[in-house]
Design a protein around this motif. Structure first.
Motif, PDB file in Angstrom:
ATOM      1  N   ASP A   1      68.535  26.857 -29.615  1.00  0.00           N
ATOM      2  CA  ASP A   1      67.604  26.002 -30.357  1.00  0.00           C
ATOM      3  C   ASP A   1      67.211  26.648 -31.685  1.00  0.00           C
ATOM      4  N   TYR A   2      67.034  27.970 -31.670  1.00  0.00           N
ATOM      5  CA  TYR A   2      66.671  28.685 -32.896  1.00  0.00           C
ATOM      6  C   TYR A   2      67.754  28.500 -33.957  1.00  0.00           C
ATOM      7  N   VAL A   3      68.996  28.695 -33.575  1.00  0.00           N
ATOM      8  CA  VAL A   3      70.091  28.551 -34.529  1.00  0.00           C
ATOM      9  C   VAL A   3      70.142  27.123 -35.063  1.00  0.00           C
ATOM     10  N   THR A   4      70.009  26.153 -34.154  1.00  0.00           N
ATOM     11  CA  THR A   4      70.025  24.744 -34.580  1.00  0.00           C
ATOM     12  C   THR A   4      68.913  24.462 -35.577  1.00  0.00           C
ATOM     13  N   PHE A   5      67.724  24.918 -35.244  1.00  0.00           N
ATOM     14  CA  PHE A   5      66.570  24.630 -36.098  1.00  0.00           C
ATOM     15  C   PHE A   5      66.697  25.307 -37.455  1.00  0.00           C
ATOM     16  N   MET A   6      66.999  26.603 -37.479  1.00  0.00           N
ATOM     17  CA  MET A   6      67.031  27.328 -38.744  1.00  0.00           C
ATOM     18  C   MET A   6      68.127  26.802 -39.665  1.00  0.00           C
ATOM     19  N   ASN A   7      69.238  26.394 -39.091  1.00  0.00           N
ATOM     20  CA  ASN A   7      70.293  25.836 -39.928  1.00  0.00           C
ATOM     21  C   ASN A   7      69.852  24.512 -40.556  1.00  0.00           C
ATOM     22  N   LYS A   8      69.158  23.686 -39.790  1.00  0.00           N
ATOM     23  CA  LYS A   8      68.664  22.416 -40.340  1.00  0.00           C
ATOM     24  C   LYS A   8      67.554  22.650 -41.362  1.00  0.00           C
ATOM     25  N   ALA A   9      66.667  23.592 -41.083  1.00  0.00           N
ATOM     26  CA  ALA A   9      65.563  23.864 -42.010  1.00  0.00           C
ATOM     27  C   ALA A   9      66.080  24.414 -43.339  1.00  0.00           C
TER      28      ALA A   9
END
Length: 548
Positions: A362-370
């Motif tokens: 989830d961290y990777v998904t979120f940071m890439n989108k942010a």
């Protein structure tokens, strides 16, 4: 960031440790003799035994110093001559006059070209000065500051301030003489990014308190103010599309105080004031962790749809935005869009540290989108170094806050990202965190990263600090100041001074000047200046402080 559990500790003033320690000349910088007897004298009586401050005894240390000849004496006849049609150069002249008039009692008119006085020159063809460098030349007729840009001219003014007696900082008339040692300084910064961070989330600080800190940063040639605007304990910036972030999420702080937030006009004023001191504001919204204030303000940001209570403690790592929910990315887009529109600078910081309640995927998904959102609104993304565990976008900056003893795998991850092009800002917690206690007896601050003495905060080299990271990947340095135990300007200053000037020197001065034994003498000479500026600094025993 990491913090030990506990509540804010109120400041107890320590006794002043005054002495009359003999200063020695800093290594590598030649002393300058007393003024020639025929030099113009100050109109008031002069203290006995005075001579100009040696040309290189400033913080940060200049790149090159060439003492030569007799000093310049600032007198009632001195004019500040702006030898340029630039409105910014004129504003810098007015700023300098405003600094010098109260203590000298001299009129110091700001005028045009001339062969004498304090001369401010812009030379757009001076390629050697770069974007922030300057040259200062002093002789009995004039002090001439030359720079390619107004920023360089402003930094030269800060050096000129430090070459005058510390009492020049007083707000009432003082005795002279006001002399600048003869010779030349040629100065350029080592790193382009020289920053201090102020945490306004754990405790809220007023616009006036932030401005005071900006003035202190400017004196030591820092060019960036990183504002930590959101955390578990408070949301500090108005967002029109999500108003409860500030009005509800900003209503408390560590220990249960009333908190507060900046209106958009407040924030614009901070940005404007910082710009007038040639500092760029980097706003931080810490995501996806450190978000309890946001989660408490809007239930829909939580995976279970239930808003937690507001938080006034100091634990970390327990909060997380709901990564799978679409509303999360609408929230992120709105916040970054509004904040980017308020921020003229290049960078926007999205945090990314201590997301212990967010799974790795989830961290990777979120940071890439942010990161993509930041780019969409024209800003360059900065994140704490955990960002390198996701996929840093091209041009991203990772801010390293680990310690000397941080595990090899984590350090190697950051170094590998740097080798692939990610730029680094270095702020190792056990070196440059200004909220760490000086020693076991320090009443303010925390100690989870260890004790950070004045020498320890200075005695490291950013170019070689992180094994495996190319020296060219280092964009610069930052001195963060977290506010779990700090509630006002006095407490900020007690922890920042005298360590902040040392980190500033690491960012500005060439590696060849780096020497603790020489630095501590130059730092000790800053003591009376701190006092004249009203800074109740920590009298570190390892520094030979000049007599007040």
């Amino acid at each position: 960031m990491l913090a030990a559990p506990g509540v804010g500790i109120r400041r107890v003033a320590l006794p002043r440790l005054l002495g009359s320690l003999l200063l020695v000349t800093a290594a590598g910088v030649s002393g300058v003799g007393a003024a020639q007897s025929g030099a113009a004298a100050d109109s008031r009586s002069t203290p006995t035994g005075t001579s100009p401050r040696p040309l290189g005894r400033t913080v940060p240390a200049p790149a090159r110093v060439k003492p030569a000849g007799s000093p310049y004496s600032l007198t009632a006849k001195t004019a500040i001559r702006v030898e340029s049609d630039s409105a910014e150069a004129r504003r810098i002249g007015d700023y300098l006059a405003g600094l010098l008039r109260p203590s000298t009692g001299h009129p110091l008119p700001v005028t045009g070209r001339g062969a004498d006085g304090i001369r401010l020159r812009l030379d757009p063809q001076d390629g050697g000065a770069g974007d922030e460098g300057y040259t200062l030349r002093s002789d009995p007729e004039s002090v001439t500051l030359t720079a390619r840009t107004p920023a360089g001219l402003f930094h030269g003014v800060q050096t000129l301030r430090q070459l005058l007696p510390a009492r020049v900082e007083e707000k009432s008339r003082q005795k002279g003489p006001w002399q600048v040692a003869g010779g030349t300084i040629e100065d350029v910064p080592r790193y382009a990014y020289r920053s201090a961070m102020l945490d306004v989330s754990r405790h809220f600080f007023s616009v006036a308190e932030v401005k005071r800190y900006i003035d202190q940063l400017a004196l030591y040639k820092l060019n960036t103010l990183h504002l930590h605007l959101s955390d578990d304990q408070g949301w500090r910036i108005a967002i029109d599309s999500w108003p409860r972030l500030a009005t509800y999420g900003g209503r408390t702080e560590v220990g249960g105080g009333t908190g507060g937030h900046y209106t958009k006009d407040d924030y614009k004023e901070i940005v404007r004031y910082a710009s007038s001191r040639y500092l760029e504001v980097v706003p931080e919204i810490d995501l996806p962790g450190h978000t309890n204030a946001a989660l408490a303000s809007y239930a829909e940001l939580n995976c279970d749809g239930v808003a937690p209570p507001l938080y006034t403690g100091t634990d970390v790592g327990f909060s997380s935005l709901c990564v799978p929910k679409a509303v999360t990315y609408g929230f992120v887009d709105d916040v970054i869009r509004e904040l980017a529109a308020l921020t003229p600078g290049k960078y926007l910081h999205i945090g990314g540290d201590e997301a212990h309640s967010t799974s790795h995927d989830d961290y990777v998904t979120f940071m890439n989108k942010a990161q993509a959102v930041v780019g969409r609104y024209g800003k360059t993304v900065i994140g704490w170094h955990q960002l390198t565990g996701a996929t840093p976008v091209a041009g991203a900056v990772a801010q390293y806050w680990g310690y000397d003893r941080t595990g090899a795998a984590e350090r190697e991850q950051v170094a590998a990202a740097a080798a692939k092009g990610t730029k680094l800002v270095l702020s190792p917690a056990d070196r440059s965190y200004l909220d760490m206690k000086y020693d076991k007896d320090t009443e303010l601050g925390l100690s989870w990263a260890g004790y950070v003495s004045v020498r320890r905060s200075y005695d490291w080299d950013p170019a070689v600090y992180l094994d495996g990271a190319p020296a060219g990947s280092v964009l610069g340095v930052e001195a963060p100041l977290w506010s779990e135990t700090l509630t006002n300007s006095d407490e900020i200053e007690r922890m920042a001074f005298p360590r902040l000037p040392g980190v500033a020197e690491l960012g500005w001065s060439p590696a060849s000047t780096h020497d603790w034994d020489a630095y501590k003498v130059r730092l000790g000479a800053q003591g009376p200046r701190f006092s004249a500026l009203g800074i109740d600094y920590y009298r570190a025993p390892e520094v030979p402080w000049a007599a007040e």
